[in-house]
Design an enzyme around this catalytic site. Structure first.
Site, PDB file in Angstrom:
ATOM      1  N   HIS A  26       0.846  -1.201   0.000  1.00 53.43           N
ATOM      2  CA  HIS A  26       0.000   0.000   0.000  1.00 53.43           C
ATOM      3  C   HIS A  26       0.884   1.254   0.000  1.00 53.43           C
ATOM      4  CE1 HIS A  26      -3.044  -2.590   2.394  1.00 53.43           C
ATOM      5  NE2 HIS A  26      -3.517  -2.478   1.163  1.00 53.43           N
ATOM      6  N   LYS A  69     -17.693  -6.801   8.256  1.00 55.09           N
ATOM      7  CA  LYS A  69     -16.328  -7.312   8.263  1.00 55.09           C
ATOM      8  C   LYS A  69     -15.724  -7.171   9.659  1.00 55.09           C
ATOM      9  CE  LYS A  69     -12.197  -7.090   5.404  1.00 55.09           C
ATOM     10  NZ  LYS A  69     -11.517  -6.416   4.302  1.00 55.09           N
ATOM     11  N   ARG A  72      -1.147  -6.801  -7.800  1.00 55.32           N
ATOM     12  CA  ARG A  72      -0.035  -7.673  -7.426  1.00 55.32           C
ATOM     13  C   ARG A  72       0.154  -8.809  -8.408  1.00 55.32           C
ATOM     14  NH1 ARG A  72      -2.281  -9.070  -1.638  1.00 55.32           N
ATOM     15  NH2 ARG A  72      -4.025  -9.243  -3.034  1.00 55.32           N
ATOM     16  N   SER A 119      -2.563  -7.672   3.241  1.00 54.84           N
ATOM     17  CA  SER A 119      -2.963  -7.429   4.635  1.00 54.84           C
ATOM     18  C   SER A 119      -3.300  -8.724   5.350  1.00 54.84           C
ATOM     19  CB  SER A 119      -4.157  -6.466   4.693  1.00 54.84           C
ATOM     20  OG  SER A 119      -3.769  -5.186   4.282  1.00 54.84           O
TER      21      SER A 119
END
Length: 151
Positions: free
Chosen positions: A17, A41, A90, A127
């Site tokens: 990030h 979440k 990515r 993450s």
């Protein structure tokens, strides 16, 4: 003024990030790091902690603003007059996922998504990997900026 948002949960902010934000700042007049709030979440870090991680990491970069938002990203873009959504890629799976979202966002709000490839040395970091390392008492400090520290 060219304003972009970089949306995400940032649970926590990673070096990936950090790389995308650092490079994105060179493309836009203002980069709004937008922490999305999803009530369904479960996060490892509180909203306040996640916001502080980012603010502290970019304390010396006036073009970076950190905010929180709820709802559709495109609606938030309209609210703050952002012209672009910045996303990091990515791998090919990220591209396929992000491409569908970008097409939907452009259809809903005529907003453009700008993709940046992550740096080779951070492309493996996510993450969820960082959270797993933290849960298992591993050395997560190699995966996150110095602003991210667990108590």
């Amino acid at each position: 003024m060219k304003r972009a948002i970089f949306p995400g949960s940032f649970d926590p902010l990673t070096l990936g990030h950090f790389d995308i934000i650092t490079r994105g700042v060179t493309l836009f007049d203002e980069l709004v790091v937008a922490i999305g709030i999803n009530a369904d979440k479960k996060y490892m870090f509180t909203l306040e902690e996640r916001k502080a991680f980012i603010e502290n990491a970019f304390a010396n970069e006036p073009k970076v603003k950190v905010v929180t938002y709820e709802g559709l990203t495109v609606d938030f873009c309209k609210e703050i007059n952002a012209d672009f959504i910045l996303r990091g890629l990515r791998n090919p799976a990220d591209f396929e996922f992000e491409k569908a979202i970008a097409h939907t966002n452009r259809n809903l709000a005529t907003i453009e998504t700008v993709f940046l490839l992550t740096a080779a040395n951070t492309s493996y970091i996510s993450s969820s990997i960082v959270r797993d390392v933290i849960r298992n008492n591993g050395d997560y400090t190699k995966l996150v900026p110095n602003s991210v520290r667990v108590k």
